[in-house]
Design an enzyme around this catalytic site. Structure first.
Site, PDB file in Angstrom:
ATOM      1  N   GLU A  99      -6.826   1.445   8.882  1.00  0.00           N
ATOM      2  CA  GLU A  99      -6.995   0.051   9.289  1.00  0.00           C
ATOM      3  C   GLU A  99      -6.739  -0.140  10.779  1.00  0.00           C
ATOM      4  O   GLU A  99      -5.996  -1.026  11.195  1.00  0.00           O
ATOM      5  CB  GLU A  99      -6.088  -0.859   8.452  1.00  0.00           C
ATOM      6  CG  GLU A  99      -6.375  -0.729   6.960  1.00  0.00           C
ATOM      7  CD  GLU A  99      -5.628  -1.720   6.083  1.00  0.00           C
ATOM      8  OE1 GLU A  99      -4.524  -2.132   6.449  1.00  0.00           O
ATOM      9  OE2 GLU A  99      -6.167  -2.071   5.015  1.00  0.00           O
ATOM     10  N   ASP A 131      -5.412  -1.009  -3.586  1.00  0.00           N
ATOM     11  CA  ASP A 131      -4.446  -1.749  -2.787  1.00  0.00           C
ATOM     12  C   ASP A 131      -3.731  -2.839  -3.588  1.00  0.00           C
ATOM     13  O   ASP A 131      -4.064  -4.010  -3.456  1.00  0.00           O
ATOM     14  CB  ASP A 131      -5.181  -2.386  -1.602  1.00  0.00           C
ATOM     15  CG  ASP A 131      -4.230  -2.904  -0.543  1.00  0.00           C
ATOM     16  OD1 ASP A 131      -3.037  -2.601  -0.637  1.00  0.00           O
ATOM     17  OD2 ASP A 131      -4.691  -3.609   0.365  1.00  0.00           O
ATOM     18  N   GLU A 133       1.174  -9.792  -2.653  1.00  0.00           N
ATOM     19  CA  GLU A 133       0.022 -10.148  -1.813  1.00  0.00           C
ATOM     20  C   GLU A 133      -1.187 -10.551  -2.666  1.00  0.00           C
ATOM     21  O   GLU A 133      -1.852 -11.550  -2.383  1.00  0.00           O
ATOM     22  CB  GLU A 133      -0.322  -8.949  -0.916  1.00  0.00           C
ATOM     23  CG  GLU A 133      -1.577  -9.113  -0.096  1.00  0.00           C
ATOM     24  CD  GLU A 133      -1.856  -7.873   0.758  1.00  0.00           C
ATOM     25  OE1 GLU A 133      -1.040  -6.923   0.766  1.00  0.00           O
ATOM     26  OE2 GLU A 133      -2.912  -7.856   1.426  1.00  0.00           O
TER      27      GLU A 133
HETATM   28  O1  GCW Z   1      -4.362  -4.107   2.372  1.00  0.00           O
HETATM   29  C1  GCW Z   1      -3.513  -4.048   3.340  1.00  0.00           C
HETATM   30  C2  GCW Z   1      -2.785  -5.327   3.611  1.00  0.00           C
HETATM   31  C3  GCW Z   1      -2.301  -5.169   5.034  1.00  0.00           C
HETATM   32  C4  GCW Z   1      -1.342  -3.980   5.061  1.00  0.00           C
HETATM   33  C5  GCW Z   1      -2.055  -2.752   4.499  1.00  0.00           C
HETATM   34  C6  GCW Z   1      -1.147  -1.542   4.396  1.00  0.00           C
HETATM   35  C7  GCW Z   1       0.481  -3.627   6.554  1.00  0.00           C
HETATM   36  O2  GCW Z   1      -3.623  -6.424   3.467  1.00  0.00           O
HETATM   37  O3  GCW Z   1      -1.679  -6.343   5.425  1.00  0.00           O
HETATM   38  O4  GCW Z   1      -0.900  -3.711   6.359  1.00  0.00           O
HETATM   39  O5  GCW Z   1      -2.549  -3.036   3.241  1.00  0.00           O
HETATM   40  O6  GCW Z   1      -0.628  -1.296   3.315  1.00  0.00           O
HETATM   41  O7  GCW Z   1      -0.996  -0.852   5.381  1.00  0.00           O
END
Ligand code: GCW
Length: 647
Positions: free
Chosen positions: A253, A332, A360
């Site tokens: 990411e 996730d 989340e």
């Molecule tokens: O899917 C994502 C979350 C991000 C998070 C990431 C991760 C900290 O939406 O906010 O970043 O997972 O786990 O690294």
């Protein structure tokens, strides 16, 4: 005002307790002082004596304890200070639960590491934080106050022994917490947590040496880079000798990592591990590595495969002080996902599991969603890596037991913030409590844990126990029912990840698609599709290969099916979607009624706070139901066979 999580609450009647320490206990250790103080202030001992003994049985190991009732009171024995403090908190818990009559408890925590990950940023915000702002950081500085102390105590009382205080996304100024100017405060914080037997860990920016003009690179095979880290870690450990190590999100990411230099994940992790080895530090390396620039038209790439594809073949290549931190599922933190196929399939590598209690994707601490039953399912899941009939559960993989690994464990992205009740929703505290208890002893049942939490929080009124337990136990299945169906996941509003938006991520770059048409839905992940099902050990691979042997709750994760496909339940896919959404909403109505029946039996402030959230949840569950059901009705034009209203 004191915080409202009552298991933290200190008893007013504690005075007069007699605590004696036996001769083998060295004096003045902060951990022991804490244990003694806890016992003196937290439970009314009414003249009973508590003897602390450091000559515990060897089998208790470094963190275990034995607690027994004696004629004079109680004896806590352990081989270490940490064992004594766990024993002290156990005694407090047993006392509060009224279980001390025949007391004889021997406990050794099953997981070497029991951690929380904070996604707190130094400006005070929290990524995916739903309980206020950070209590660790404010305006780029570290905060240490009474609340920090309470937090350390709270985590210790639940058996945690590690905490990462900053977000895995380490953005902005390259080094931040490992900057020289921050280290004295990091040291203070670390010492505070260490006094409760908890080691502090920091998230690192893998690219930190790039900022240094004399290095200008983060290539793990570049000697200058390795030397930069070695020097940095020397500096950090000189200032913070009690530091546990570092957590790294690399090549994920937008975060930099070894891939940028054509190196693999083991090369990246080992370079850091070697630099920190002489300080006995750990590198916890996340496996959440995937291509987040996917083209939705690309039918070959499958995000679910990526952690396996990047890491599996590296088994045996990671140094001993590296632990791979693997999310519970391949995607996730969805309300339902299969277990990550990496568990158990890297026998020569330390692994730990990452859960998320921050909710989340499961209601963001505005919906009740007690996640412990879900975590239990994951931990009890048989990875089948030893073949059929020989149990090889995720729980035994991550504890290190299965492959005799010295390091491993369990962690969760935390749900705590500076809200007065720590977790936003009062009932979300059950996830924090439950996760800690489960990490210490995965054999506990979700229901036992819920009962403990309810009694410690709300007292012993039978009706309160019964109703709150029902609410908690119904909540995760309910959430699953009224949100995304049959393992499909997402269907949330992009970015915030909150509220229904069935096509929110359909044409995006994130690799999380359901691909619904008017005829079928789901992703083919068997041999004819992306091949994901085949990544599991033999018996599981064959089970997931065919829809006939895939469990209903994951069927659309593994298979693309027509809406009139008949599930094991006997219902068609479309009818299941309709029914479960109606059911989910009536479950929430029932949960709200169960709570309302407790008016007068629960402290009025707490009653009101939870009632308000449940009222909101009822509305929001309806919104989910109607948006999702209408979406499928409009796609398929298949009516509900019970004639309920669709829009
Ligand atoms: O899917 C994502 C979350 C991000 C998070 C990431 C991760 C900290 O939406 O906010 O970043 O997972 O786990 O690294």
């Amino acid at each position: 005002m004191k915080y409202t999580s009552l298991w933290l609450h200190q008893s007013a009647e504690g005075g007069g307790a007699l605590v004696s320490t036996d001769a083998s206990v060295p004096t003045a250790s902060a951990v022991i002082e804490n244990a003694v103080r806890e016992l003196e202030t937290a439970v009314p001992l009414k003249g009973e004596q508590v003897r602390l003994s450091l000559s515990g049985e060897q089998s208790l190991g470094v963190e275990g304890y034995a607690l027994t009732k004696t004629a004079e009171g109680y004896t806590i024995s352990a081989c270490s200070e940490q064992g004594l403090i766990y024993g002290a908190f156990s005694l407090i818990r047993q006392k509060r639960l009224g279980l001390t009559e025949e007391l004889s408890v021997t406990e050794v925590p099953k997981n070497p590491l029991r951690m929380l990950n904070h996604w707190d940023n130094m400006d005070g915000s929290i990524e995916r934080g739903y309980a206020g702002e950070s209590f660790f950081f404010e305006k780029d500085t570290i905060v240490i106050n009474e609340r920090t102390k309470d937090y350390a105590r709270l985590l210790c009382s639940l058996g945690f022994n590690g905490i990462v205080i900053n977000n895995v996304n380490v953005k902005g100024e390259a080094c931040r917490l490992i900057d020289e100017k921050q280290l004295p405060r990091v040291a203070e914080l670390s010492a505070l947590f260490a006094s409760y037997g908890i080691r502090l860990y920091l998230s690192l920016n893998y690219a930190a040496p790039v900022e240094d003009a004399s290095v200008g690179s983060a290539d793990p095979l570049n000697e200058k880079v390795a030397a930069w880290w070695e020097k940095k870690f020397n500096e950090v450990y000189r200032a913070v000798p009690t530091l546990g190590g570092f957590l790294v999100k690399a090549d994920s990411e937008g975060r930099p990592g070894p891939f940028s230099y054509g190196r693999d994940q083991a090369e990246g992790a080992n370079m850091l591990a070697r630099a920190v080895k002489k300080h006995e530090g750990l590198i916890i390396w996340r496996c959440f590595v995937y291509n987040c620039q996917q083209d939705w038209r690309d039918l070959k790439t499958d995000r679910a495969r990526s952690a396996y594809d990047y890491f599996h073949d590296l088994d045996g290549r990671f140094d001993d002080n590296v632990i791979l931190q693997i999310k519970n599922g391949p995607m996730d933190f969805q309300v339902r996902e299969p277990v990550s196929p990496l568990f158990g399939q890297m026998p020569k590598t330390n692994q730990m599991i990452e859960f998320q209690i921050a909710q989340e994707y499961t209601g963001q601490q505005r919906h009740v969603c007690y996640l412990i039953p879900w975590f239990k399912e994951v931990l009890e899941f048989d990875t089948c890596v030893l073949g059929e009939g020989k149990e090889a559960t995720v729980r035994d993989v991550v504890s290190g037991r299965l492959f005799s690994r010295a390091a491993g464990g369990i962690c969760a992205v935390t749900n705590t913030g500076n809200d007065m009740n720590w977790t936003g929703h009062d009932l979300a505290a059950a996830n924090l409590y439950g996760f800690g208890r489960l990490a210490f002893d995965p054999a506990l049942s979700a229901e036992e844990i819920a009962t403990e939490w309810i009694r410690l929080t709300y007292g012993d009124d039978e009706k309160v126990i019964e109703n709150v337990k029902k609410i908690l136990m119904m909540s995760w299945p309910a959430y699953e029912k009224y949100t995304a169906p049959l393992g499909i996941g997402w269907m949330v509003v992009p970015n915030t990840h909150y509220g229904p938006d069935p096509d929110g991520y359909e044409y995006s770059r994130w690799g999380t698609y359901h691909k619904a048409t008017c005829r079928e839905i789901g992703v083919e992940r068997n041999a004819g599709g992306t091949g994901y099902a085949g990544l599991y050990a033999g018996p599981l691979a064959s089970r997931f290969e065919k829809p006939e042997t895939t469990p209903d709750e994951l069927i659309l994760f593994f298979h693309r099916l027509p809406y009139d496909y008949v599930l094991h339940s006997g219902k068609t896919v479309i009818q299941h979607i309709y029914d479960s959404h109606f059911e989910g909403v009536s479950d929430v109505d029932e949960m709200a009624a169960l709570w309302e029946a407790l008016e007068g039996a629960v402290e009025p402030g707490a009653f009101r706070r939870v009632k308000e959230r449940l009222d909101y949840q009822r509305e929001h569950a309806r919104e989910w139901r109607d948006v999702i059901n209408s979406y499928f009705y409009r796609k398929t034009l298949i009516a509900d066979d019970r004639g309920r209203e669709l829009y």
